[in-house]
Design a protein around this motif. Sequence first.
Motif, PDB file in Angstrom:
ATOM      1  N   UNK A  93      18.124  74.834  44.489  1.00  0.00           N
ATOM      2  CA  UNK A  93      17.612  75.581  45.280  1.00  0.00           C
ATOM      3  C   UNK A  93      15.942  75.543  45.138  1.00  0.00           C
ATOM      4  N   UNK A  94      15.524  75.265  45.675  1.00  0.00           N
ATOM      5  CA  UNK A  94      13.826  74.516  46.182  1.00  0.00           C
ATOM      6  C   UNK A  94      13.390  75.635  46.613  1.00  0.00           C
ATOM      7  N   UNK A  95      11.883  75.462  46.463  1.00  0.00           N
ATOM      8  CA  UNK A  95      11.016  75.925  47.100  1.00  0.00           C
ATOM      9  C   UNK A  95      10.750  75.727  48.218  1.00  0.00           C
ATOM     10  N   UNK A  96      10.881  75.988  49.961  1.00  0.00           N
ATOM     11  CA  UNK A  96      10.768  75.987  51.565  1.00  0.00           C
ATOM     12  C   UNK A  96       9.334  76.231  50.738  1.00  0.00           C
ATOM     13  N   UNK A  97       9.521  76.117  52.408  1.00  0.00           N
ATOM     14  CA  UNK A  97       7.658  75.968  52.943  1.00  0.00           C
ATOM     15  C   UNK A  97       7.944  77.212  53.508  1.00  0.00           C
ATOM     16  N   UNK A  98       6.689  77.420  53.749  1.00  0.00           N
ATOM     17  CA  UNK A  98       6.003  78.933  53.738  1.00  0.00           C
ATOM     18  C   UNK A  98       6.354  79.465  55.099  1.00  0.00           C
ATOM     19  N   UNK A  99       7.188  78.385  56.320  1.00  0.00           N
ATOM     20  CA  UNK A  99       7.902  79.005  57.444  1.00  0.00           C
ATOM     21  C   UNK A  99       9.011  78.369  57.769  1.00  0.00           C
ATOM     22  N   UNK A 100       9.655  78.798  58.011  1.00  0.00           N
ATOM     23  CA  UNK A 100      11.271  77.695  58.200  1.00  0.00           C
ATOM     24  C   UNK A 100      11.120  78.661  59.813  1.00  0.00           C
ATOM     25  N   UNK A 151       8.823  82.994  54.321  1.00  0.00           N
ATOM     26  CA  UNK A 151       9.554  82.631  53.300  1.00  0.00           C
ATOM     27  C   UNK A 151       8.966  83.049  52.142  1.00  0.00           C
ATOM     28  N   UNK A 152       7.232  83.240  51.870  1.00  0.00           N
ATOM     29  CA  UNK A 152       6.995  83.713  50.963  1.00  0.00           C
ATOM     30  C   UNK A 152       7.715  85.391  50.743  1.00  0.00           C
ATOM     31  N   UNK A 153       7.528  85.972  51.551  1.00  0.00           N
ATOM     32  CA  UNK A 153       7.569  87.001  51.991  1.00  0.00           C
ATOM     33  C   UNK A 153       9.367  87.054  51.550  1.00  0.00           C
ATOM     34  N   UNK A 154      10.074  86.921  51.987  1.00  0.00           N
ATOM     35  CA  UNK A 154      11.745  86.581  51.520  1.00  0.00           C
ATOM     36  C   UNK A 154      11.861  86.403  49.632  1.00  0.00           C
ATOM     37  N   UNK A 155      11.087  85.757  49.472  1.00  0.00           N
ATOM     38  CA  UNK A 155      10.968  84.895  47.943  1.00  0.00           C
ATOM     39  C   UNK A 155      10.550  86.290  47.298  1.00  0.00           C
TER      40      UNK A 155
END
Length: 188
Positions: A93-100, A151-155
């Motif tokens: 598991x990792x912290x993604x960039x803010x947009x993928x 990704x911020x919203x997704x998290x």
Amino acid sequence: MLNERQQMSLSKLMSKILRHSPQDFGLSLDEGDGSCAIEDLLNILRKEARWSALGLEDIEQIVRNCEKQRFEITGGRIRARYGHSHDKLSYPMAEPPTVLYHGTNNKAAPVILEEGIRPMKRQYVHLSAGLHFATLAGKRRGELVILAVDTVKAVSWGVSFYYAGNEVWLADGIPSECCSIFDNSSGG
């Protein structure tokens, strides 16, 4: 050294073996990371008359030149990085960039915007940190549409992201509320 046509053909066969049906070829993959000894793969490939003279350098050429970076070699072992349809592999598991980004087509995009991105017959949803891989994935089936995933919203919705290497990110699914059509008309 393999020519371009040979590289494509061998890459497809390696994908079939390492990603989809290793058991059909008598290959056992490590349950944890989906890898096998390169020698084991070479022995299987060499059983086909066309590939009887195949060497380690040919496999390394495929790994190095594969535009989608589907394979990786570590410590004398090879594996497909993603796209498996057999046992589910785990990734850190990792912290993604803010947009993928997710490449799709004009027929699937409205459904995704309504229902979210689902893995369908794959183990994970495939996303990319850059537009290159999203474009490669999406242009295969119809008119290309690139979706941006917040990704911020997704998290905040409970989505976990896994890094598969080489700009490829994976998730179990992405809620529709986190997806929008990417507009590149402004150049970025």
